[in-house]
Design a protein around this motif. Structure first.
Motif, PDB file in Angstrom:
ATOM      1  N   VAL A  67       0.868  -1.178   0.000  1.00 13.94           N
ATOM      2  CA  VAL A  67       0.000   0.000   0.000  1.00 13.94           C
ATOM      3  C   VAL A  67       0.906   1.229   0.000  1.00 13.94           C
ATOM      4  O   VAL A  67       1.733   1.394   0.898  1.00 13.94           O
ATOM      5  CB  VAL A  67      -0.932   0.019   1.224  1.00 13.94           C
ATOM      6  CG1 VAL A  67      -1.744   1.306   1.254  1.00 13.94           C
ATOM      7  CG2 VAL A  67      -1.847  -1.199   1.221  1.00 13.94           C
ATOM      8  N   VAL A  68       0.748   2.081  -0.981  1.00 11.78           N
ATOM      9  CA  VAL A  68       1.553   3.291  -1.089  1.00 11.78           C
ATOM     10  C   VAL A  68       0.737   4.472  -0.587  1.00 11.78           C
ATOM     11  O   VAL A  68      -0.329   4.780  -1.126  1.00 11.78           O
ATOM     12  CB  VAL A  68       2.002   3.535  -2.548  1.00 11.78           C
ATOM     13  CG1 VAL A  68       2.767   4.846  -2.653  1.00 11.78           C
ATOM     14  CG2 VAL A  68       2.855   2.371  -3.037  1.00 11.78           C
ATOM     15  N   ASP A  69       1.230   5.117   0.451  1.00  8.95           N
ATOM     16  CA  ASP A  69       0.593   6.309   0.994  1.00  8.95           C
ATOM     17  C   ASP A  69       1.081   7.513   0.186  1.00  8.95           C
ATOM     18  O   ASP A  69       2.227   7.955   0.351  1.00  8.95           O
ATOM     19  CB  ASP A  69       0.947   6.463   2.474  1.00  8.95           C
ATOM     20  CG  ASP A  69       0.337   7.698   3.103  1.00  8.95           C
ATOM     21  OD1 ASP A  69      -0.452   8.391   2.420  1.00  8.95           O
ATOM     22  OD2 ASP A  69       0.638   7.980   4.283  1.00  8.95           O
ATOM     23  N   VAL A  70       0.244   8.052  -0.675  1.00 10.96           N
ATOM     24  CA  VAL A  70       0.675   9.134  -1.552  1.00 10.96           C
ATOM     25  C   VAL A  70       1.013  10.402  -0.766  1.00 10.96           C
ATOM     26  O   VAL A  70       1.696  11.301  -1.292  1.00 10.96           O
ATOM     27  CB  VAL A  70      -0.392   9.452  -2.623  1.00 10.96           C
ATOM     28  CG1 VAL A  70      -0.589   8.268  -3.544  1.00 10.96           C
ATOM     29  CG2 VAL A  70      -1.712   9.869  -1.976  1.00 10.96           C
ATOM     30  N   GLN A  71       0.585  10.485   0.475  1.00 12.70           N
ATOM     31  CA  GLN A  71       0.892  11.656   1.286  1.00 12.70           C
ATOM     32  C   GLN A  71       2.340  11.663   1.775  1.00 12.70           C
ATOM     33  O   GLN A  71       2.815  12.685   2.274  1.00 12.70           O
ATOM     34  CB  GLN A  71      -0.061  11.748   2.482  1.00 12.70           C
ATOM     35  CG  GLN A  71      -1.513  11.984   2.069  1.00 12.70           C
ATOM     36  CD  GLN A  71      -2.438  12.140   3.268  1.00 12.70           C
ATOM     37  OE1 GLN A  71      -2.089  11.813   4.398  1.00 12.70           O
ATOM     38  NE2 GLN A  71      -3.625  12.655   3.000  1.00 12.70           N
ATOM     39  N   THR A  80       9.463  -5.154  -1.406  1.00 15.62           N
ATOM     40  CA  THR A  80      10.149  -3.882  -1.625  1.00 15.62           C
ATOM     41  C   THR A  80      10.051  -3.451  -3.079  1.00 15.62           C
ATOM     42  O   THR A  80       9.718  -2.295  -3.383  1.00 15.62           O
ATOM     43  CB  THR A  80      11.630  -3.990  -1.218  1.00 15.62           C
ATOM     44  OG1 THR A  80      11.729  -4.343   0.158  1.00 15.62           O
ATOM     45  CG2 THR A  80      12.361  -2.678  -1.461  1.00 15.62           C
ATOM     46  N   MET A  81      10.337  -4.368  -3.997  1.00 19.64           N
ATOM     47  CA  MET A  81      10.324  -4.021  -5.410  1.00 19.64           C
ATOM     48  C   MET A  81       8.909  -3.722  -5.890  1.00 19.64           C
ATOM     49  O   MET A  81       8.700  -2.814  -6.712  1.00 19.64           O
ATOM     50  CB  MET A  81      10.946  -5.149  -6.239  1.00 19.64           C
ATOM     51  CG  MET A  81      12.393  -5.482  -5.877  1.00 19.64           C
ATOM     52  SD  MET A  81      13.489  -4.038  -5.725  1.00 19.64           S
ATOM     53  CE  MET A  81      13.452  -3.395  -7.395  1.00 19.64           C
ATOM     54  N   ARG A  82       7.941  -4.433  -5.378  1.00 21.28           N
ATOM     55  CA  ARG A  82       6.547  -4.157  -5.740  1.00 21.28           C
ATOM     56  C   ARG A  82       6.136  -2.785  -5.233  1.00 21.28           C
ATOM     57  O   ARG A  82       5.432  -2.032  -5.921  1.00 21.28           O
ATOM     58  CB  ARG A  82       5.636  -5.243  -5.182  1.00 21.28           C
ATOM     59  CG  ARG A  82       5.791  -6.593  -5.871  1.00 21.28           C
ATOM     60  CD  ARG A  82       5.077  -7.704  -5.124  1.00 21.28           C
ATOM     61  NE  ARG A  82       3.638  -7.511  -5.095  1.00 21.28           N
ATOM     62  CZ  ARG A  82       2.811  -8.221  -4.311  1.00 21.28           C
ATOM     63  NH1 ARG A  82       3.317  -9.114  -3.486  1.00 21.28           N
ATOM     64  NH2 ARG A  82       1.529  -8.008  -4.361  1.00 21.28           N
ATOM     65  N   TRP A  83       6.561  -2.432  -4.013  1.00 24.46           N
ATOM     66  CA  TRP A  83       6.217  -1.114  -3.457  1.00 24.46           C
ATOM     67  C   TRP A  83       6.816  -0.014  -4.327  1.00 24.46           C
ATOM     68  O   TRP A  83       6.139   0.976  -4.640  1.00 24.46           O
ATOM     69  CB  TRP A  83       6.724  -0.993  -2.026  1.00 24.46           C
ATOM     70  CG  TRP A  83       6.271   0.276  -1.341  1.00 24.46           C
ATOM     71  CD1 TRP A  83       5.186   0.449  -0.551  1.00 24.46           C
ATOM     72  CD2 TRP A  83       6.912   1.573  -1.438  1.00 24.46           C
ATOM     73  NE1 TRP A  83       5.084   1.755  -0.144  1.00 24.46           N
ATOM     74  CE2 TRP A  83       6.127   2.470  -0.679  1.00 24.46           C
ATOM     75  CE3 TRP A  83       8.042   2.046  -2.085  1.00 24.46           C
ATOM     76  CZ2 TRP A  83       6.458   3.827  -0.542  1.00 24.46           C
ATOM     77  CZ3 TRP A  83       8.369   3.399  -1.966  1.00 24.46           C
ATOM     78  CH2 TRP A  83       7.586   4.266  -1.205  1.00 24.46           C
ATOM     79  N   ILE A  84       8.079  -0.154  -4.725  1.00 20.08           N
ATOM     80  CA  ILE A  84       8.730   0.856  -5.550  1.00 20.08           C
ATOM     81  C   ILE A  84       7.988   1.008  -6.879  1.00 20.08           C
ATOM     82  O   ILE A  84       7.740   2.125  -7.352  1.00 20.08           O
ATOM     83  CB  ILE A  84      10.211   0.502  -5.776  1.00 20.08           C
ATOM     84  CG1 ILE A  84      10.987   0.585  -4.456  1.00 20.08           C
ATOM     85  CG2 ILE A  84      10.840   1.407  -6.824  1.00 20.08           C
ATOM     86  CD1 ILE A  84      12.406   0.036  -4.534  1.00 20.08           C
ATOM     87  N   THR A  92       8.727   0.048   3.919  1.00 17.12           N
ATOM     88  CA  THR A  92       7.611  -0.108   2.980  1.00 17.12           C
ATOM     89  C   THR A  92       6.573  -1.100   3.481  1.00 17.12           C
ATOM     90  O   THR A  92       5.397  -1.008   3.114  1.00 17.12           O
ATOM     91  CB  THR A  92       8.127  -0.563   1.606  1.00 17.12           C
ATOM     92  OG1 THR A  92       8.773  -1.843   1.731  1.00 17.12           O
ATOM     93  CG2 THR A  92       9.131   0.436   1.049  1.00 17.12           C
ATOM     94  N   LEU A  93       7.000  -2.047   4.314  1.00 19.91           N
ATOM     95  CA  LEU A  93       6.088  -3.057   4.834  1.00 19.91           C
ATOM     96  C   LEU A  93       5.227  -2.503   5.965  1.00 19.91           C
ATOM     97  O   LEU A  93       4.032  -2.777   6.053  1.00 19.91           O
ATOM     98  CB  LEU A  93       6.883  -4.269   5.325  1.00 19.91           C
ATOM     99  CG  LEU A  93       6.089  -5.453   5.874  1.00 19.91           C
ATOM    100  CD1 LEU A  93       5.191  -6.045   4.799  1.00 19.91           C
ATOM    101  CD2 LEU A  93       7.032  -6.517   6.424  1.00 19.91           C
ATOM    102  N   ARG A  94       5.840  -1.706   6.835  1.00 18.48           N
ATOM    103  CA  ARG A  94       5.130  -1.157   8.001  1.00 18.48           C
ATOM    104  C   ARG A  94       4.506   0.210   7.706  1.00 18.48           C
ATOM    105  O   ARG A  94       3.797   0.752   8.542  1.00 18.48           O
ATOM    106  CB  ARG A  94       6.091  -1.011   9.191  1.00 18.48           C
ATOM    107  CG  ARG A  94       7.047  -2.175   9.408  1.00 18.48           C
ATOM    108  CD  ARG A  94       6.368  -3.447   9.784  1.00 18.48           C
ATOM    109  NE  ARG A  94       7.328  -4.569   9.774  1.00 18.48           N
ATOM    110  CZ  ARG A  94       7.003  -5.840   9.993  1.00 18.48           C
ATOM    111  NH1 ARG A  94       5.748  -6.172  10.237  1.00 18.48           N
ATOM    112  NH2 ARG A  94       7.926  -6.788   9.948  1.00 18.48           N
TER     113      ARG A  94
END
Length: 327
Positions: free
Chosen positions: A27-31, A62-66, A308-310
């Motif tokens: 989950v990417v927090d755009v803020q 990690t790579m998926r989050w990026i 990125t996980l937490r």
């Protein structure tokens, strides 16, 4: 559409590599990022990720989050990986790295350097040949976004220059091998001096101690490399970094976790040396990355370590700092 196809391929590869643990969808927090800023992501030593099946999913995550952060509008200009991609220089480790990184490398320029664990070791942990690494084969990605503009050796990736810019100003990535050979430093010196209009970010594996001091005596390059010339971090500073004011900063791994050292070069400018290493962290790194944020109206880089996980910043004096990159 192409990006979504790449991500679908990445997801399939990730699942095939990490059936033992499902960390869920990032989950990417755009803020947490500024749409008008430019970013560099640094990935520390990932040897524990690629060596252990139990921790490989953390590299996948990690790579998926990026990838998703880029999709969400985070302007990631490049990714820098500080070496020790593997623990034992085994093909299985390299293949896992390549599979989990390829889709991202097609979207974001990806630069990596060799660590001491990216070579095979003989008796007494000696590296008897620089040619025994699989580095070039597995850090070369079809359709890679990175543009290599110079290299020391034809068809090899250990010592290269990658085209890069920050808000339109050239900040090329100078990638150097573990314990760079004397002749490699001579090549790098000549290239940097012959391009005074370009600033450089130097990426190399061993440079700072875990306390953030320059490694002088007892470097791993000295104790491990055989049948080749080599240089210690102190020699690298003295023979390349200090004398070239257009080397903006140095990025390294190998020791400790997160540190910065500021030291005056020969021109009197404080040149930053940044260390980021994951190998001693829980879960081989726990999905942490280092994020450099650059804003157009600032002369400084804001640096922070993000899990990125937490979905949180690791907020300590060692992991949150800034340094000047415009001068």
């Amino acid at each position: 559409m192409f990006r979504h196809i790449c991500y679908a391929v990445l997801a399939i590869l990730c699942l095939s590599c990490s059936k033992s643990l499902d960390l869920g969808q990032p989950v990417v927090d755009v803020q947490m990022f500024d749409a008008d800023a430019e970013y560099i992501i640094v990935i520390g030593d990932i040897q524990q990720y690629t060596y252990e099946e139990a921790t490989l999913p953390f590299l996948e995550y990690t790579m998926r989050w990026i990838y998703l952060a880029k999709e969400a509008g985070m302007n990631i200009k490049c990714i820098l990986q500080v070496g020790d991609i593997t623990q034992e220089n085994k093909k299985k480790e390299w293949q896992a790295f390549h599979e989990l990184t390829a889709a991202v490398a097609k979207e974001i320029p990806y630069g990596a350097c060799t660590g001491n664990h990216d070579y095979s070791w003989g008796d007494n942990n000696e590296i008897l040949s620089r040619d025994n690494t699989y580095f070039t084969k597995y850090v070369t990605f079809d359709g890679a976004k990175a543009e290599v503009v110079a290299r020391y050796e034809l068809d090899r990736m250990e010592n290269i220059v990658v085209r890069h810019s920050i808000f339109g100003t050239s900040y090329d990535i100078l990638v150097l091998e573990f314990g760079p050979r004397t002749e490699v430093i001579e090549w790098a010196n000549e290239y940097v001096k012959s391009n005074p209009g370009i600033k450089f970010i130097l990426l190399t594996h061993e440079f700072l101690t875990s306390d953030g001091e320059l490694v002088s005596n007892g470097s791993f390059a000295e104790s491990q490399l055989r049948n080749t010339t080599w240089s210690s971090p102190e020699q690298l500073w003295n023979t390349l970094v200090a004398g070239n004011n257009n080397i903006a900063c140095v990025v390294c791994g190998h020791n400790g976790f997160s540190r910065i050292r500021l030291a005056a070069n020969d021109a009197g400018r404080e040149a930053a040396q940044i260390l980021f290493n994951l190998q001693y962290q829980v879960n081989g790194g726990d999905g942490m990355i280092e994020i450099w944020e650059m804003k157009e109206d600032s002369d400084s880089v804001n640096v922070g370590v993000y899990n990125t996980l937490r979905n949180r910043w690791v907020d300590t004096p060692e992991t949150s700092f800034k340094f000047k990159y415009r001068y």
